[in-house]
Design a protein around this motif. Sequence first.
Motif, PDB file in Angstrom:
ATOM      1  N   HIS A 168       0.842  -1.199   0.000  1.00 49.76           N
ATOM      2  CA  HIS A 168       0.000   0.000   0.000  1.00 49.76           C
ATOM      3  C   HIS A 168       0.880   1.253   0.000  1.00 49.76           C
ATOM      4  N   LEU A 169       1.442   1.508  -1.175  1.00 45.33           N
ATOM      5  CA  LEU A 169       2.380   2.614  -1.355  1.00 45.33           C
ATOM      6  C   LEU A 169       2.038   3.343  -2.644  1.00 45.33           C
ATOM      7  N   ALA A 170       2.088   4.682  -2.616  1.00 45.29           N
ATOM      8  CA  ALA A 170       1.808   5.463  -3.819  1.00 45.29           C
ATOM      9  C   ALA A 170       2.805   5.101  -4.916  1.00 45.29           C
ATOM     10  N   VAL A 171       2.338   5.053  -6.163  1.00 36.72           N
ATOM     11  CA  VAL A 171       3.189   4.661  -7.282  1.00 36.72           C
ATOM     12  C   VAL A 171       4.432   5.549  -7.372  1.00 36.72           C
ATOM     13  N   LYS A 172       4.280   6.832  -7.074  1.00 34.49           N
ATOM     14  CA  LYS A 172       5.417   7.759  -7.161  1.00 34.49           C
ATOM     15  C   LYS A 172       6.528   7.430  -6.171  1.00 34.49           C
ATOM     16  N   ASP A 173       6.216   6.640  -5.141  1.00 33.40           N
ATOM     17  CA  ASP A 173       7.200   6.311  -4.110  1.00 33.40           C
ATOM     18  C   ASP A 173       7.790   4.908  -4.264  1.00 33.40           C
ATOM     19  N   VAL A 174       7.318   4.156  -5.263  1.00 31.86           N
ATOM     20  CA  VAL A 174       7.716   2.752  -5.389  1.00 31.86           C
ATOM     21  C   VAL A 174       9.212   2.586  -5.635  1.00 31.86           C
ATOM     22  N   SER A 175       9.746   3.263  -6.651  1.00 30.66           N
ATOM     23  CA  SER A 175      11.152   3.064  -7.017  1.00 30.66           C
ATOM     24  C   SER A 175      12.093   3.372  -5.858  1.00 30.66           C
ATOM     25  N   ALA A 176      11.823   4.438  -5.147  1.00 29.39           N
ATOM     26  CA  ALA A 176      12.692   4.833  -4.034  1.00 29.39           C
ATOM     27  C   ALA A 176      12.644   3.827  -2.890  1.00 29.39           C
ATOM     28  N   ALA A 177      11.522   3.112  -2.775  1.00 33.57           N
ATOM     29  CA  ALA A 177      11.360   2.159  -1.671  1.00 33.57           C
ATOM     30  C   ALA A 177      12.044   0.829  -1.930  1.00 33.57           C
ATOM     31  N   ILE A 178      12.314   0.531  -3.199  1.00 38.33           N
ATOM     32  CA  ILE A 178      12.900  -0.772  -3.549  1.00 38.33           C
ATOM     33  C   ILE A 178      14.419  -0.689  -3.506  1.00 38.33           C
ATOM     34  N   ASN A 179      15.012  -1.476  -2.634  1.00 36.44           N
ATOM     35  CA  ASN A 179      16.468  -1.499  -2.467  1.00 36.44           C
ATOM     36  C   ASN A 179      16.913  -2.948  -2.245  1.00 36.44           C
ATOM     37  N   PRO A 180      18.203  -3.231  -2.313  1.00 32.93           N
ATOM     38  CA  PRO A 180      18.682  -4.611  -2.167  1.00 32.93           C
ATOM     39  C   PRO A 180      18.224  -5.307  -0.888  1.00 32.93           C
ATOM     40  N   ILE A 181      18.196  -4.593   0.220  1.00 35.41           N
ATOM     41  CA  ILE A 181      17.783  -5.215   1.486  1.00 35.41           C
ATOM     42  C   ILE A 181      16.335  -5.662   1.413  1.00 35.41           C
ATOM     43  N   LEU A 182      15.462  -4.786   0.888  1.00 32.76           N
ATOM     44  CA  LEU A 182      14.041  -5.124   0.756  1.00 32.76           C
ATOM     45  C   LEU A 182      13.864  -6.339  -0.161  1.00 32.76           C
ATOM     46  N   ILE A 183      14.559  -6.348  -1.285  1.00 32.62           N
ATOM     47  CA  ILE A 183      14.419  -7.453  -2.239  1.00 32.62           C
ATOM     48  C   ILE A 183      14.834  -8.767  -1.599  1.00 32.62           C
ATOM     49  N   ARG A 184      15.992  -8.773  -0.940  1.00 37.60           N
ATOM     50  CA  ARG A 184      16.459 -10.001  -0.279  1.00 37.60           C
ATOM     51  C   ARG A 184      15.462 -10.482   0.763  1.00 37.60           C
ATOM     52  N   ASP A 185      14.973  -9.549   1.576  1.00 35.96           N
ATOM     53  CA  ASP A 185      14.034  -9.921   2.643  1.00 35.96           C
ATOM     54  C   ASP A 185      12.757 -10.521   2.075  1.00 35.96           C
ATOM     55  N   LYS A 186      12.198  -9.894   1.041  1.00 36.06           N
ATOM     56  CA  LYS A 186      10.933 -10.370   0.477  1.00 36.06           C
ATOM     57  C   LYS A 186      11.113 -11.715  -0.240  1.00 36.06           C
ATOM     58  N   VAL A 187      12.232 -11.880  -0.936  1.00 35.55           N
ATOM     59  CA  VAL A 187      12.479 -13.156  -1.608  1.00 35.55           C
ATOM     60  C   VAL A 187      12.601 -14.270  -0.580  1.00 35.55           C
ATOM     61  N   ARG A 188      13.349 -14.022   0.497  1.00 35.78           N
ATOM     62  CA  ARG A 188      13.519 -15.049   1.533  1.00 35.78           C
ATOM     63  C   ARG A 188      12.197 -15.355   2.222  1.00 35.78           C
ATOM     64  N   THR A 189      11.374 -14.327   2.441  1.00 35.43           N
ATOM     65  CA  THR A 189      10.078 -14.535   3.085  1.00 35.43           C
ATOM     66  C   THR A 189       9.165 -15.378   2.207  1.00 35.43           C
ATOM     67  N   ILE A 190       9.104 -15.051   0.923  1.00 35.08           N
ATOM     68  CA  ILE A 190       8.230 -15.795   0.020  1.00 35.08           C
ATOM     69  C   ILE A 190       8.747 -17.221  -0.170  1.00 35.08           C
ATOM     70  N   GLU A 191      10.060 -17.377  -0.210  1.00 37.99           N
ATOM     71  CA  GLU A 191      10.665 -18.703  -0.339  1.00 37.99           C
ATOM     72  C   GLU A 191      10.344 -19.566   0.878  1.00 37.99           C
ATOM     73  N   LYS A 192      10.501 -18.989   2.058  1.00 38.94           N
ATOM     74  CA  LYS A 192      10.217 -19.729   3.292  1.00 38.94           C
ATOM     75  C   LYS A 192       8.743 -20.095   3.386  1.00 38.94           C
ATOM     76  N   SER A 193       7.868 -19.185   2.977  1.00 36.18           N
ATOM     77  CA  SER A 193       6.437 -19.459   3.016  1.00 36.18           C
ATOM     78  C   SER A 193       6.073 -20.597   2.067  1.00 36.18           C
ATOM     79  N   LEU A 194       6.644 -20.590   0.878  1.00 34.49           N
ATOM     80  CA  LEU A 194       6.354 -21.656  -0.075  1.00 34.49           C
ATOM     81  C   LEU A 194       6.784 -23.012   0.473  1.00 34.49           C
TER      82      LEU A 194
END
Length: 348
Positions: A168-194
């Motif tokens: 739930h983030l405004a489209v204008k703020d998406v790019s700035a919010a995506i960084n390596p730490i966030l990507i790693r965390d989300k990938v690991r979370t989705i992997e663990k959930s699967l």
Amino acid sequence: MQEEGKIRLGISIGDLNGIGCEVVLKTFEDARMLDFCTPVIFASNKTISFQKKELGLDINYHGVSDASKAVDGKINVVNVWKEVPKIKFGEATPEAGKFAIASLRAAVEALKNDSIDVLVTAPINKNNIQADDFKFPGHTDFLAQELEGESLMFMVTDDLKVGLLTDHLAVKDVSAAINPILIRDKVRTIEKSLQMDFGIRAPKIALLGINPHSGDNGVIGKEDDEVLKPVIKEMSDAGHLVFGPYSADSFFGSDAYKSFDAILAAYHDQGLIPFKTLSFGKGVNYTAGLSKVRTSPDHGTAYEIAGKGEADPSSFKEAVFTALHIFKNRKEYQELTANPLQKQRIRR
């Protein structure tokens, strides 16, 4: 803990002026549902009585003072409030928001103290729930605060699973919010959930590009080349089955998604538009990565049909079955991983 096959399923009632109560009651109007779980609705006897009468539903329920006193074989209603709410179907009122929060808080507290095993949340209105002591854009953010873990908004069906890097983030703020730490965390979370929640031993995950055509080698934006690609390569080199970034416009239409166990979208609509188009109202919103199981239907309050008896309970019923399925999978996963000699039994 309930006996095998009788998972105690908590339900927060959502916005009383929407279709939440209707889809809940319609789901358990089918008495066979009580063979799978013991439902515990957090509301009040008078509220449920009013709703069932207005909607013309033939359903009986059992009032209890606390979720721990829920009775198997019955639809249990915990009396969270004594007031009689003014129901105004189709209207977004502050009062409806107040009772939605009260129901949610009571249900989450019961989840935390193990009075219920899983939680299914009926739809809320993100505007009328805002209060001095509740400033969250939705269920996911509140649950992330209350329950341990790294939360991930995960839209799921049997054949399609879509997680979100940002929700739930405004489209204008998406790019700035995506960084390596966030990507790693989300990938690991989705992997663990699967692995833990869906029994997939070696999950394959696809990441969608941030920009159109994943940036076209920097012509339409550099985020995909400079942020996404290096992290995907790093994680792939470390043994994670992570691929991408893929151009979002053709990924679903070409059926490319069928080659993966889950897709991680960069932002809300990039993931939810194709998911809801393909799931035909059977989708479930699952908050992955938490210490407890929470699901919800993939629709909102639907004020336009509230109180008319027209609401389809299919997605809510799917949310119930998904919560039960995940709870059982987690229990099995914990038992198997506790014994290293049995780890190979975790199914593909």
